[in-house]
Design a protein around this motif. Structure first.
Motif, short mmCIF file in Angstrom:
data_model
loop_
_atom_site.label_atom_id
_atom_site.label_comp_id
_atom_site.label_asym_id
_atom_site.label_seq_id
_atom_site.Cartn_x
_atom_site.Cartn_y
_atom_site.Cartn_z
N HIS A 1 0.79 -1.23 0.00
CA HIS A 1 0.00 0.00 0.00
C HIS A 1 0.82 1.28 0.00
CE1 HIS A 1 -3.81 -2.03 0.20
NE2 HIS A 1 -3.27 -2.85 1.08
N TRP A 2 2.06 1.23 0.43
CA TRP A 2 2.85 2.46 0.46
C TRP A 2 3.90 2.52 -0.64
CZ3 TRP A 2 3.85 3.00 6.42
CH2 TRP A 2 2.66 3.37 7.03
N PHE A 3 4.54 1.40 -0.91
CA PHE A 3 5.61 1.42 -1.90
C PHE A 3 5.15 0.94 -3.27
CE2 PHE A 3 7.82 0.96 2.19
CZ PHE A 3 8.53 2.14 2.16
N SER A 4 4.18 0.09 -3.29
CA SER A 4 3.65 -0.44 -4.55
C SER A 4 2.12 -0.42 -4.46
CB SER A 4 4.16 -1.86 -4.76
OG SER A 4 3.62 -2.38 -5.94
N PRO A 5 1.53 0.77 -4.55
CA PRO A 5 0.08 0.86 -4.35
C PRO A 5 -0.68 0.12 -5.45
CG PRO A 5 0.95 2.93 -5.17
CD PRO A 5 2.12 2.04 -4.89
N PRO A 6 -1.87 -0.38 -5.11
CA PRO A 6 -2.67 -1.09 -6.11
C PRO A 6 -3.06 -0.16 -7.25
CG PRO A 6 -3.86 -0.88 -4.03
CD PRO A 6 -2.51 -0.30 -3.83
N LYS A 7 -3.07 -0.70 -8.44
CA LYS A 7 -3.43 0.07 -9.63
C LYS A 7 -4.58 -0.63 -10.33
CE LYS A 7 1.16 1.88 -10.38
NZ LYS A 7 2.20 1.12 -9.76
N ALA A 8 -5.52 0.16 -10.81
CA ALA A 8 -6.63 -0.41 -11.56
C ALA A 8 -6.12 -0.83 -12.93
CB ALA A 8 -7.75 0.61 -11.70
N LYS A 9 -6.50 -2.02 -13.35
CA LYS A 9 -6.08 -2.52 -14.65
C LYS A 9 -7.32 -2.80 -15.49
CE LYS A 9 -1.96 -4.64 -12.77
NZ LYS A 9 -1.28 -5.86 -12.42
N ASN A 10 -7.14 -2.66 -16.77
CA ASN A 10 -8.19 -2.98 -17.73
C ASN A 10 -9.47 -2.18 -17.51
OD1 ASN A 10 -6.49 -4.92 -18.85
ND2 ASN A 10 -7.20 -6.47 -17.42
N LEU A 11 -9.32 -0.91 -17.20
CA LEU A 11 -10.50 -0.06 -17.07
C LEU A 11 -11.09 0.17 -18.45
CD1 LEU A 11 -9.40 2.64 -14.50
CD2 LEU A 11 -10.94 0.74 -14.15
N ASP A 12 -12.36 -0.08 -18.59
CA ASP A 12 -13.02 0.10 -19.87
C ASP A 12 -14.03 1.23 -19.74
OD1 ASP A 12 -13.95 -0.19 -22.42
OD2 ASP A 12 -15.10 -2.01 -22.02
N VAL A 13 -13.66 2.40 -20.23
CA VAL A 13 -14.57 3.54 -20.16
C VAL A 13 -15.15 3.89 -21.52
CG1 VAL A 13 -13.48 4.56 -18.12
CG2 VAL A 13 -12.64 5.17 -20.38
N ILE A 14 -14.88 3.04 -22.51
CA ILE A 14 -15.42 3.28 -23.85
C ILE A 14 -16.94 3.18 -23.77
CG2 ILE A 14 -15.52 2.42 -26.21
CD1 ILE A 14 -12.64 1.44 -25.80
N ASN A 15 -17.61 4.20 -24.30
CA ASN A 15 -19.08 4.28 -24.33
C ASN A 15 -19.72 4.39 -22.95
OD1 ASN A 15 -19.32 4.18 -27.15
ND2 ASN A 15 -18.92 2.00 -27.07
N LYS A 16 -18.99 4.84 -21.97
CA LYS A 16 -19.56 5.10 -20.65
C LYS A 16 -19.97 6.56 -20.57
CE LYS A 16 -18.58 1.03 -18.96
NZ LYS A 16 -19.53 -0.01 -19.09
N LYS A 17 -21.03 6.81 -19.83
CA LYS A 17 -21.52 8.17 -19.63
C LYS A 17 -21.10 8.61 -18.23
CE LYS A 17 -25.66 10.94 -20.11
NZ LYS A 17 -27.08 10.95 -20.41
N VAL A 18 -20.32 9.70 -18.16
CA VAL A 18 -19.70 10.13 -16.90
C VAL A 18 -20.16 11.53 -16.54
CG1 VAL A 18 -17.51 10.61 -15.74
CG2 VAL A 18 -17.67 8.70 -17.34
#
Length: 166
Positions: A16-33
């Motif tokens: 959590h401090w030296f190698s924080p978790p990263k989101a992978k494979n986020l798919d925001v194509i055609n999402k409404k934000v």
């Protein structure tokens, strides 16, 4: 003070401090934000990142129209780069292209919009919320992602029109 010792193990500290978790494979194509405060700071960078990843429908709620329009222009530029890179070359993966086109026939038609909204004025918030809700009903599609990012840091105590502190 620190009763739960599992957070202080060497592996937890490393993860959590030296190698924080990263989101992978986020798919925001055609999402409404929908993002509040998307015209400056972190909100602006989030909008730009979403556009560069293929999100073509971003609604910004903010007070300042000038900076919001500038952010929209930057998002349009980043989305156009993404679209040209991924979907105009015929040698790209056809399965990916078919998947995207089946979800949204108007791929490449970005919809970056701005609504002026002062979160310190409850009547203005209600008016904008009603407008957005009616628009979602009319288009039969709500927001996939809502990012509540708006905030201010005043130097002195200030009150809204409705006598709330902000």
């Amino acid at each position: 003070m620190f009763t739960n010792k599992q957070f202080w193990t060497p592996s937890a500290i490393w993860k959590h401090w030296f190698s924080p978790p990263k989101a992978k494979n986020l798919d925001v194509i055609n999402k409404k934000v929908l993002i509040t405060g998307g015209n400056a700071g972190l909100g602006k960078e989030v909008c730009k990142q979403l556009a560069s990843m293929g999100c073509s429908d971003i609604t910004i709620l903010a007070r300042n129209s000038t900076t919001s329009e500038q952010t929209i222009f930057e998002c349009q530029t980043l989305y156009e780069k993404f679209y040209r890179k991924n979907y105009t070359n015929q040698n790209k993966n056809e399965n990916k292209k078919m998947k995207v086109n089946s979800i949204n026939e108007s791929l490449g038609q970005e919809n970056f919009t701005f609504h002026q909204c002062d979160l310190g004025d409850q009547n203005n918030v209600k008016m904008v919320a009603t407008k957005l809700a009616n628009d979602c009903i009319k288009k039969n599609r709500g927001f996939d992602v809502i990012i509540c990012n708006a905030g201010v840091y005043p130097n002195i105590l200030k009150k809204t029109k409705d006598n709330f502190e902000w």
